[in-house]
Enzyme design. Structure first.
Site, PDB file in Angstrom:
ATOM      1  N   ARG A   1     -34.501   3.064 -25.141  1.00  0.00           N
ATOM      2  CA  ARG A   1     -34.378   3.393 -23.717  1.00  0.00           C
ATOM      3  C   ARG A   1     -34.198   2.141 -22.845  1.00  0.00           C
ATOM      4  NH1 ARG A   1     -35.573   7.917 -20.343  1.00  0.00           N
ATOM      5  NH2 ARG A   1     -36.637   7.290 -18.448  1.00  0.00           N
TER       6      ARG A   1
ATOM      7  N   ILE B   1     -31.987   7.450 -14.349  1.00  0.00           N
ATOM      8  CA  ILE B   1     -32.158   7.956 -15.717  1.00  0.00           C
ATOM      9  C   ILE B   1     -33.345   8.905 -15.643  1.00  0.00           C
ATOM     10  CG2 ILE B   1     -33.572   5.911 -16.304  1.00  0.00           C
ATOM     11  CD1 ILE B   1     -32.708   6.116 -19.179  1.00  0.00           C
ATOM     12  N   SER B   2     -33.251  10.071 -16.277  1.00  0.00           N
ATOM     13  CA  SER B   2     -34.307  11.078 -16.155  1.00  0.00           C
ATOM     14  C   SER B   2     -35.593  10.622 -16.839  1.00  0.00           C
ATOM     15  CB  SER B   2     -33.863  12.397 -16.790  1.00  0.00           C
ATOM     16  OG  SER B   2     -32.679  12.853 -16.183  1.00  0.00           O
ATOM     17  N   GLN B   3     -36.694  11.205 -16.382  1.00  0.00           N
ATOM     18  CA  GLN B   3     -38.005  10.998 -17.010  1.00  0.00           C
ATOM     19  C   GLN B   3     -37.926  11.383 -18.501  1.00  0.00           C
ATOM     20  OE1 GLN B   3     -40.756  13.935 -15.639  1.00  0.00           O
ATOM     21  NE2 GLN B   3     -42.563  12.764 -16.190  1.00  0.00           N
TER      22      GLN B   3
END
Ligand code: SAH
Length: 213
Positions: free
Chosen positions: A40, A66-68
């Protein structure tokens, strides 16, 4: 990157899996395995690397996020992947969700509206990380990608106020769409196509950037 940093990030990944995903009920073994592997830290904005396993969304530049991790895991689990799927993804963004999908499914077609993000994620996913099962397009995802339709799964990672229903035509019978829908208040919606009828189920409350256009 030095070996020490690699160790730190793999430790942060392990913690993310247990404290953010398993603890909240993510069970799909493939999802947990893959999210324990995809780096990530490569997908966040350069100044955010130290926070890349933070339990929330992070900036990726161009006003996008960027999503959780939990949301990525939840949406991927909801797609009920077996490995043989062709998937259409709308909103490539950093390419993190794309990488998670590409690790599990057969073929990913991904569309990003902002050229700068589209270029960056394509370079990262192909040149740096070596994925060979992703095709990239820059444009309006709401129009889908008819050349490669029908898709078994469609995943949308930016929220339309109203779902673009023409996408149902690009969904295979027996297939499924997971998408956030709404304005300030959004819900994640699952659409299943069964005998050419669309069955809609509301899942959880979410907060995504808006689908542009
Ligand atoms: N899944 C991404 C989340 C990105 S945020 C990740 O893991 O990083 C949502 C993305 O959708 C943004 O990059 C935004 O530019 C893109 N987007 C917004 N409207 C779009 C549209 N109409 N078509 C394609 N992409 C769109």
């Amino acid at each position: 990157m030095s070996e020490n940093f690699k160790d730190i990030f793999s430790e942060l990944r392990r913690k993310m899996i247990s404290e953010q995903l398993i603890s909240r009920g993510i069970e799909d073994k493939r999802v947990l395995e893959v999210m324990g592997k995809v780096p990530r830290e490569e997908f966040v904005a350069p100044g955010e690397r130290a926070r890349s396993y933070f339990d929330g969304p992070l900036p990726i530049g161009n006003g996008q996020t960027i999503s959780q991790p939990y949301i990525v895991a939840y949406m991927t689990e909801m797609l009920e992947l077996t490995g043989s799927e062709n998937i259409l993804e709308l909103g490539t963004g950093s390419g993190y969700q794309t990488a998670v999908l590409a690790e599990i499914a057969e073929e990913i077609s991904t569309i990003e509206f902002i050229p700068d993000l589209a270029d960056r994620s394509e370079k990262l996913l192909t040149k740096k990380l070596g994925y060979t099962n992703i095709r990239f397009k820059t444009g309006n995802g709401a129009e889908g990608w008819s050349e490669y339709a029908p898709f078994k799964r469609i995943i949308v990672t930016a929220a339309p106020e109203k779902f673009p229903e023409s996408l149902f035509d690009q969904l295979e019978d027996g297939g499924m769409i997971i998408a956030p829908v709404g304005g300030f208040y959004q819900n994640l919606i699952r659409y299943k196509k069964i005998n050419d009828e669309i069955i809609q189920t509301g899942l959880i409350a979410v907060s995504f950037v808006p689908l542009i256009v």
